[in-house]
Write a protein that holds these residues in place. Structure first.
Motif, PDB file in Angstrom:
ATOM      1  N   ILE A   1       0.839  -1.199   0.000  1.00  0.00           N
ATOM      2  CA  ILE A   1       0.000   0.000   0.000  1.00  0.00           C
ATOM      3  C   ILE A   1       0.872   1.246   0.000  1.00  0.00           C
ATOM      4  N   LEU A   2       1.930   1.227   0.798  1.00  0.00           N
ATOM      5  CA  LEU A   2       2.840   2.372   0.855  1.00  0.00           C
ATOM      6  C   LEU A   2       3.545   2.590  -0.480  1.00  0.00           C
ATOM      7  N   SER A   3       3.983   1.532  -1.111  1.00  0.00           N
ATOM      8  CA  SER A   3       4.650   1.683  -2.405  1.00  0.00           C
ATOM      9  C   SER A   3       3.680   2.168  -3.476  1.00  0.00           C
ATOM     10  N   THR A   4       2.428   1.747  -3.403  1.00  0.00           N
ATOM     11  CA  THR A   4       1.418   2.229  -4.347  1.00  0.00           C
ATOM     12  C   THR A   4       1.161   3.712  -4.149  1.00  0.00           C
ATOM     13  N   LEU A   5       1.059   4.150  -2.902  1.00  0.00           N
ATOM     14  CA  LEU A   5       0.853   5.580  -2.631  1.00  0.00           C
ATOM     15  C   LEU A   5       2.038   6.412  -3.082  1.00  0.00           C
TER      16      LEU A   5
ATOM     17  N   LEU B   1       1.986   6.994  -6.731  1.00  0.00           N
ATOM     18  CA  LEU B   1       0.978   7.960  -7.159  1.00  0.00           C
ATOM     19  C   LEU B   1       1.478   9.400  -7.095  1.00  0.00           C
ATOM     20  N   VAL B   2       2.589   9.634  -6.424  1.00  0.00           N
ATOM     21  CA  VAL B   2       3.160  10.982  -6.359  1.00  0.00           C
ATOM     22  C   VAL B   2       3.560  11.446  -7.753  1.00  0.00           C
ATOM     23  N   SER B   3       3.968  10.519  -8.614  1.00  0.00           N
ATOM     24  CA  SER B   3       4.381  10.886  -9.962  1.00  0.00           C
ATOM     25  C   SER B   3       3.216  11.334 -10.832  1.00  0.00           C
ATOM     26  N   ILE B   4       2.009  11.171 -10.368  1.00  0.00           N
ATOM     27  CA  ILE B   4       0.833  11.564 -11.147  1.00  0.00           C
ATOM     28  C   ILE B   4       0.480  13.037 -10.917  1.00  0.00           C
ATOM     29  N   ILE B   5       1.032  13.638  -9.892  1.00  0.00           N
ATOM     30  CA  ILE B   5       0.664  15.014  -9.547  1.00  0.00           C
ATOM     31  C   ILE B   5       0.990  15.990 -10.675  1.00  0.00           C
ATOM     32  N   SER B   6       2.213  15.965 -11.183  1.00  0.00           N
ATOM     33  CA  SER B   6       2.568  16.933 -12.223  1.00  0.00           C
ATOM     34  C   SER B   6       1.811  16.718 -13.532  1.00  0.00           C
TER      35      SER B   6
ATOM     36  N   VAL C   1      -0.951   7.551 -19.780  1.00  0.00           N
ATOM     37  CA  VAL C   1       0.256   6.715 -19.829  1.00  0.00           C
ATOM     38  C   VAL C   1       0.911   6.651 -18.453  1.00  0.00           C
ATOM     39  N   THR C   2       0.959   7.781 -17.758  1.00  0.00           N
ATOM     40  CA  THR C   2       1.534   7.795 -16.419  1.00  0.00           C
ATOM     41  C   THR C   2       0.722   6.912 -15.475  1.00  0.00           C
ATOM     42  N   LEU C   3      -0.599   6.998 -15.577  1.00  0.00           N
ATOM     43  CA  LEU C   3      -1.455   6.127 -14.769  1.00  0.00           C
ATOM     44  C   LEU C   3      -1.211   4.654 -15.101  1.00  0.00           C
ATOM     45  N   PHE C   4      -1.040   4.358 -16.380  1.00  0.00           N
ATOM     46  CA  PHE C   4      -0.794   2.983 -16.788  1.00  0.00           C
ATOM     47  C   PHE C   4       0.518   2.465 -16.208  1.00  0.00           C
TER      48      PHE C   4
END
Length: 116
Positions: A4-8, A11-16, A49-52
């Motif tokens: 769960i921590l690694s998944t969260l 998700l930081v890379s999705i912000i920009s 693509v980032t989400l993928f």
């Protein structure tokens, strides 16, 4: 818990990409032009693509137990799609910058320099 921590953290890379896509959507809403459309398409596909890469692909790999060749094929296809999206965004951004610089030169040339 570690998963769960690694998944969260991934998700930081999705912000920009979200910020860029939101800005492009705002620009498209204010000014419907070719550059706004290209930038919105490019940033939207880039966000997908980032989400993928950060969410869907790790889930697919862990649940499906995919072989390296299958994973490689997915990454190759998404890489090509990402390249096309980046080119759309870059073309729209180039048109925006070109038009902005062109307008500034027109305004600058309207005022003649004095010979005093």
């Amino acid at each position: 818990m570690n998963s769960i921590l690694s998944t969260l953290l991934s998700l930081v890379s999705i912000i920009s990409p979200c910020i860029v896509f939101g800005t492009c959507c705002f620009f498209l809403a204010k000014k419907s032009s070719v550059e706004a459309i290209l930038m919105t398409i490019g940033s939207g596909i880039g966000l997908l693509v980032t989400l993928f890469y950060s969410v869907l692909m790790p889930v697919l790999i862990s649940s499906q137990h995919l072989a390296y060749t299958e994973v490689s094929q997915y990454y190759s296809i998404i890489g090509i799609i990402s390249f096309i999206a980046s080119m759309c965004f870059a073309a729209g951004f180039f048109i925006l910058v070109y038009n902005t610089v062109k307008k500034k030169n027109i305004i600058h040339d309207q005022f003649p320099k004095s010979n005093d």
